[in-house]
Scaffold this motif. Sequence first.
Motif, PDB file in Angstrom:
ATOM      1  N   HIS A  12       0.874  -1.178   0.000  1.00  0.00           N
ATOM      2  CA  HIS A  12       0.000   0.000   0.000  1.00  0.00           C
ATOM      3  C   HIS A  12       0.912   1.230   0.000  1.00  0.00           C
ATOM      4  O   HIS A  12       1.533   1.543   1.029  1.00  0.00           O
ATOM      5  CB  HIS A  12      -0.906   0.010   1.234  1.00  0.00           C
ATOM      6  CG  HIS A  12      -1.755  -1.222   1.351  1.00  0.00           C
ATOM      7  ND1 HIS A  12      -2.776  -1.495   0.476  1.00  0.00           N
ATOM      8  CD2 HIS A  12      -1.714  -2.256   2.227  1.00  0.00           C
ATOM      9  CE1 HIS A  12      -3.335  -2.644   0.805  1.00  0.00           C
ATOM     10  NE2 HIS A  12      -2.712  -3.133   1.865  1.00  0.00           N
ATOM     11  N   PRO A  13       1.035   1.926  -1.130  1.00  0.00           N
ATOM     12  CA  PRO A  13       2.007   3.019  -1.226  1.00  0.00           C
ATOM     13  C   PRO A  13       1.705   4.225  -0.350  1.00  0.00           C
ATOM     14  O   PRO A  13       2.583   5.042  -0.113  1.00  0.00           O
ATOM     15  CB  PRO A  13       1.951   3.403  -2.715  1.00  0.00           C
ATOM     16  CG  PRO A  13       0.621   2.924  -3.188  1.00  0.00           C
ATOM     17  CD  PRO A  13       0.318   1.694  -2.394  1.00  0.00           C
ATOM     18  N   ARG A  14       0.455   4.327   0.145  1.00  0.00           N
ATOM     19  CA  ARG A  14       0.096   5.522   0.904  1.00  0.00           C
ATOM     20  C   ARG A  14      -0.446   5.215   2.297  1.00  0.00           C
ATOM     21  O   ARG A  14      -1.105   6.075   2.897  1.00  0.00           O
ATOM     22  CB  ARG A  14      -0.945   6.340   0.111  1.00  0.00           C
ATOM     23  CG  ARG A  14      -0.420   6.914  -1.185  1.00  0.00           C
ATOM     24  CD  ARG A  14      -1.486   7.714  -1.928  1.00  0.00           C
ATOM     25  NE  ARG A  14      -2.491   6.866  -2.533  1.00  0.00           N
ATOM     26  CZ  ARG A  14      -2.371   6.288  -3.732  1.00  0.00           C
ATOM     27  NH1 ARG A  14      -1.253   6.441  -4.428  1.00  0.00           N
ATOM     28  NH2 ARG A  14      -3.347   5.541  -4.239  1.00  0.00           N
ATOM     29  N   ALA A  15      -0.197   4.034   2.846  1.00  0.00           N
ATOM     30  CA  ALA A  15      -0.832   3.727   4.135  1.00  0.00           C
ATOM     31  C   ALA A  15      -0.078   2.697   4.961  1.00  0.00           C
ATOM     32  O   ALA A  15       0.501   1.745   4.433  1.00  0.00           O
ATOM     33  CB  ALA A  15      -2.258   3.237   3.910  1.00  0.00           C
ATOM     34  N   ASN A  22      -7.347   6.718   0.603  1.00  0.00           N
ATOM     35  CA  ASN A  22      -7.105   5.959  -0.620  1.00  0.00           C
ATOM     36  C   ASN A  22      -5.696   5.370  -0.558  1.00  0.00           C
ATOM     37  O   ASN A  22      -4.756   5.927  -1.129  1.00  0.00           O
ATOM     38  CB  ASN A  22      -7.265   6.861  -1.843  1.00  0.00           C
ATOM     39  CG  ASN A  22      -7.122   6.090  -3.143  1.00  0.00           C
ATOM     40  OD1 ASN A  22      -7.185   4.866  -3.158  1.00  0.00           O
ATOM     41  ND2 ASN A  22      -6.922   6.796  -4.238  1.00  0.00           N
ATOM     42  N   PRO A  23      -5.513   4.251   0.153  1.00  0.00           N
ATOM     43  CA  PRO A  23      -4.173   3.712   0.388  1.00  0.00           C
ATOM     44  C   PRO A  23      -3.482   3.200  -0.856  1.00  0.00           C
ATOM     45  O   PRO A  23      -2.265   3.158  -0.923  1.00  0.00           O
ATOM     46  CB  PRO A  23      -4.418   2.571   1.376  1.00  0.00           C
ATOM     47  CG  PRO A  23      -5.833   2.170   1.142  1.00  0.00           C
ATOM     48  CD  PRO A  23      -6.562   3.440   0.793  1.00  0.00           C
ATOM     49  N   GLY A  24      -4.267   2.808  -1.871  1.00  0.00           N
ATOM     50  CA  GLY A  24      -3.686   2.193  -3.056  1.00  0.00           C
ATOM     51  C   GLY A  24      -3.229   0.779  -2.754  1.00  0.00           C
ATOM     52  O   GLY A  24      -2.968   0.427  -1.601  1.00  0.00           O
ATOM     53  N   VAL A  25      -3.157  -0.048  -3.781  1.00  0.00           N
ATOM     54  CA  VAL A  25      -2.644  -1.408  -3.612  1.00  0.00           C
ATOM     55  C   VAL A  25      -1.902  -1.804  -4.880  1.00  0.00           C
ATOM     56  O   VAL A  25      -2.398  -1.606  -5.992  1.00  0.00           O
ATOM     57  CB  VAL A  25      -3.771  -2.409  -3.281  1.00  0.00           C
ATOM     58  CG1 VAL A  25      -4.827  -2.454  -4.378  1.00  0.00           C
ATOM     59  CG2 VAL A  25      -3.197  -3.799  -3.044  1.00  0.00           C
ATOM     60  N   ILE A  26      -0.701  -2.328  -4.704  1.00  0.00           N
ATOM     61  CA  ILE A  26       0.096  -2.836  -5.816  1.00  0.00           C
ATOM     62  C   ILE A  26       0.390  -4.301  -5.531  1.00  0.00           C
ATOM     63  O   ILE A  26       1.178  -4.617  -4.635  1.00  0.00           O
ATOM     64  CB  ILE A  26       1.418  -2.057  -5.968  1.00  0.00           C
ATOM     65  CG1 ILE A  26       1.147  -0.574  -6.194  1.00  0.00           C
ATOM     66  CG2 ILE A  26       2.234  -2.632  -7.130  1.00  0.00           C
ATOM     67  CD1 ILE A  26       2.407   0.287  -6.138  1.00  0.00           C
TER      68      ILE A  26
END
Length: 217
Positions: free
Chosen positions: A109-112, A177-181
């Motif tokens: 999670h790039p933002r969390a 909006n944590p994002g997921v990769i």
Amino acid sequence: MKAIYFFVSLLALASSFASVYDPNPLQDFCVALNDTQNAIFVNGNICKDPKVVVAEDFFKHVDPGNVVNKLGSNVTPVSVNELPGLNTLGISLARLDFAPKGLIPPHTHPRAIEIFTVVEGTLFVGFVTSNQNNTNHLFTIVRNKGDVFMFPIGLIHFQLNMGYGNVVAISSLSSQNPGVITVVNAVFGSTPPISPEVLTKVFQVHKKVINYLEKHI
């Protein structure tokens, strides 16, 4: 007296830094544009008029997810899209369901930061550090019902149900909006695909292996 003046000056300096600090981004990128007709609103959603806000704006019922799939897991998000009252509050949630031997594959999670709570069952969880001193250290542990574990922001992590019963967990994330990769999807399933010349050199395998993986992701 001089010490007091110094302390007050230090507080003023700290306040000035705080006032100019940029908020964390809530999207992958934001390209500058001087054309308002083609601009979009970022870092949050447009707010609802408080006069028409209702209690249902702060409520969401979450049903168990369908775990009949190749990974045996399901992630049900509770973000601002599902729970409008979360807007601008800097947090989101997810319900995680696992079938026996179910897996949520390595992702980030790039933002969390993620706080992970096991509600039912037992999970094997872990994360990998960044390559400080050319070493990616792996931390793993088995967590049971009621246990809490955290995954630091941006680090690759995973969860695996090692048992023969279903597992339920709740994920709390420190971003709207944590994002997921998902690592394997990003590497072998990007659009357009990463050049085989790059991937064959990285993984030191034949191009046929790369083609096979891209076909099955």
